[in-house]
Design an enzyme around this catalytic site. Structure first.
Site, PDB file in Angstrom:
ATOM      1  N   ASN A  28      81.617  10.565  19.339  1.00 40.82           N
ATOM      2  CA  ASN A  28      81.049  11.473  18.349  1.00 40.82           C
ATOM      3  C   ASN A  28      82.026  12.639  18.223  1.00 40.82           C
ATOM      4  OD1 ASN A  28      79.580  13.288  16.861  1.00 40.82           O
ATOM      5  ND2 ASN A  28      78.004  13.647  18.413  1.00 40.82           N
TER       6      ASN A  28
ATOM      7  N   LYS B 150      82.008  15.019  16.170  1.00 37.52           N
ATOM      8  CA  LYS B 150      81.378  16.265  15.700  1.00 37.52           C
ATOM      9  C   LYS B 150      82.235  16.890  14.594  1.00 37.52           C
ATOM     10  CE  LYS B 150      79.169  16.557  20.150  1.00 37.52           C
ATOM     11  NZ  LYS B 150      78.546  17.331  21.203  1.00 37.52           N
TER      12      LYS B 150
ATOM     13  N   HIS C  60      70.998  13.780  16.260  1.00 38.23           N
ATOM     14  CA  HIS C  60      71.709  14.389  17.384  1.00 38.23           C
ATOM     15  C   HIS C  60      71.063  15.735  17.723  1.00 38.23           C
ATOM     16  CE1 HIS C  60      74.847  16.377  19.673  1.00 38.23           C
ATOM     17  NE2 HIS C  60      75.258  15.159  19.984  1.00 38.23           N
TER      18      HIS C  60
ATOM     19  N   GLU D 181      72.256  18.534  18.284  1.00 36.00           N
ATOM     20  CA  GLU D 181      72.799  19.676  17.532  1.00 36.00           C
ATOM     21  C   GLU D 181      72.172  19.756  16.149  1.00 36.00           C
ATOM     22  OE1 GLU D 181      76.858  18.607  18.189  1.00 36.00           O
ATOM     23  OE2 GLU D 181      76.608  19.125  20.306  1.00 36.00           O
TER      24      GLU D 181
ATOM     25  N   GLU E 222      70.415  11.584  25.421  1.00 31.48           N
ATOM     26  CA  GLU E 222      71.359  12.680  25.620  1.00 31.48           C
ATOM     27  C   GLU E 222      70.601  13.918  26.085  1.00 31.48           C
ATOM     28  OE1 GLU E 222      75.185  12.089  23.256  1.00 31.48           O
ATOM     29  OE2 GLU E 222      73.778  13.015  21.900  1.00 31.48           O
TER      30      GLU E 222
ATOM     31  N   GLY F 139      78.159  18.861  26.284  1.00 28.88           N
ATOM     32  CA  GLY F 139      79.222  19.852  26.154  1.00 28.88           C
ATOM     33  C   GLY F 139      79.224  20.898  27.256  1.00 28.88           C
TER      34      GLY F 139
ATOM     35  N   SER G  25      78.428  14.907  28.477  1.00 32.28           N
ATOM     36  CA  SER G  25      79.527  15.093  29.437  1.00 32.28           C
ATOM     37  C   SER G  25      79.950  13.804  30.125  1.00 32.28           C
ATOM     38  CB  SER G  25      79.179  16.178  30.460  1.00 32.28           C
ATOM     39  OG  SER G  25      78.969  17.418  29.803  1.00 32.28           O
TER      40      SER G  25
HETATM   41  P1  PGA Z   1      79.735  15.673  25.180  1.00 29.93           P
HETATM   42  O1  PGA Z   1      78.886  15.370  23.855  1.00 29.93           O
HETATM   43  O2  PGA Z   1      80.287  14.358  25.650  1.00 29.93           O
HETATM   44  O3  PGA Z   1      80.816  16.629  24.731  1.00 29.93           O
HETATM   45  O4  PGA Z   1      78.819  16.283  26.171  1.00 29.93           O
HETATM   46  C1  PGA Z   1      78.071  14.240  23.765  1.00 29.93           C
HETATM   47  C2  PGA Z   1      77.321  14.251  22.467  1.00 29.93           C
HETATM   48  O5  PGA Z   1      76.918  15.337  22.037  1.00 29.93           O
HETATM   49  O6  PGA Z   1      77.118  13.212  21.818  1.00 29.93           O
END
Ligand code: PGA
Length: 258
Positions: free
Chosen positions: A10, A12, A100, A102, A172, A178, A219
């Site tokens: 992803n 983003k 997601h 976010e 997630e 993140g 992560s």
């Molecule tokens: P990350 O993001 O691996 O940077 O933690 C995962 C995601 O948001 O899909």
């Protein structure tokens, strides 16, 4: 039927078309068969809408899959800033991420809009990766399972067992996205098993729970991927930060082949 591992990046809101194409080029140069041998998992990248054509062009002739990060539920109309299923079909992509955290956190996405977007994705023949996960506060309050259950039931309302062939779930935990704070193998496996149990309750045919892939995201890195992917109910990863570096992303792909 064994569930095929899916390693999904992803991206983003990162990388221009030129930068994304360069990343794919680097992956192709250093994959050493990791993306195309018999044991290879499915490997997917989800760049921002604008950059899909440039990234997609660079993947031609490879098994690399390209997806989007969102889809609107209407076919067209006055929905400023949104992108329809027809547009995604025209771009020739195969997958779309939906719900997601976010999007839920910053853009008002709800279980209901996730469900509408999922139905649009299925109508347009796309494989949908539906994201679910609890916040730190919810975990600390002991409401993780209640939150996950509400999100899964909401996302999958009116979705048939047949539709589920094109649905992938991604667990997630919001506190792990993140942040560098990864769920332990056991924490992740416990929630994945809970989600699979929910699928057993929701669909009469046990084939749905058995065949639906549940990815872990939050992560995931080269150093922790093998342990997570070895868990019985973890069928791949949705990877943010580590998907932006060819070496890290390929290391995760290789961890999935162990
Ligand atoms: P990350 O993001 O691996 O940077 O933690 C995962 C995601 O948001 O899909």
């Amino acid at each position: 039927m064994a569930r095929k591992i899916l390693i999904a990046g992803n991206w983003k809101m990162n990388m221009t078309g030129a930068e994304g194409a360069a990343l794919i080029k680097e992956m192709k140069a250093s994959c050493n068969g990791a993306c195309c041998c018999d044991k290879a998992p499915e490997v997917l990248v989800c760049p921002p809408f604008m950059t899909i054509p440039a990234v997609k062009a660079e993947t031609e002739g490879t098994p690399l899959l390209v997806g989007a990060q969102n889809i609107h539920w209407e076919e067209k109309g006055a929905f400023t800033g949104e992108v329809s299923g027809n547009m995604l079909n025209e771009a020739g992509i195969t997958h779309v991420i939906i719900g997601h955290s976010e999007r839920r956190q910053y853009f008002g996405e709800t279980d209901e809009t996730v469900n509408k977007r999922l139905k649009a994705a299925l109508r347009h023949g796309l494989v949908a990766i539906v994201c679910i996960g609890e916040t730190l506060e919810e975990r600390e309050n002991g409401t993780t399972e209640a939150v996950i259950e509400r999100q899964v039931r909401g996302a999958l309302a009116d979705i048939s067992a047949d539709d589920m062939k094109n649905v992938v779930l991604a667990y997630e935990p919001v506190w792990a996205i993140g942040t560098g704070k990864v769920a332990t193998d056991e924490q992740a496996q416990a929630v994945h098993a809970f989600i699979r149990g929910l699928l057993k309750q929701l669909f009469a045919c046990p084939c749905v729970a058995d065949n639906t892939r549940i990815l872990y995201g939050g992560s995931m890195k080269p150093g922790n991927a093998a342990g997570l992917l070895a868990q019985q109910d973890i069928d791949g990863g949705l990877i943010g930060g580590a998907a932006l570096k060819a070496a890290d992303f390929l290391a995760i792909v290789k961890a999935a082949m162990a």
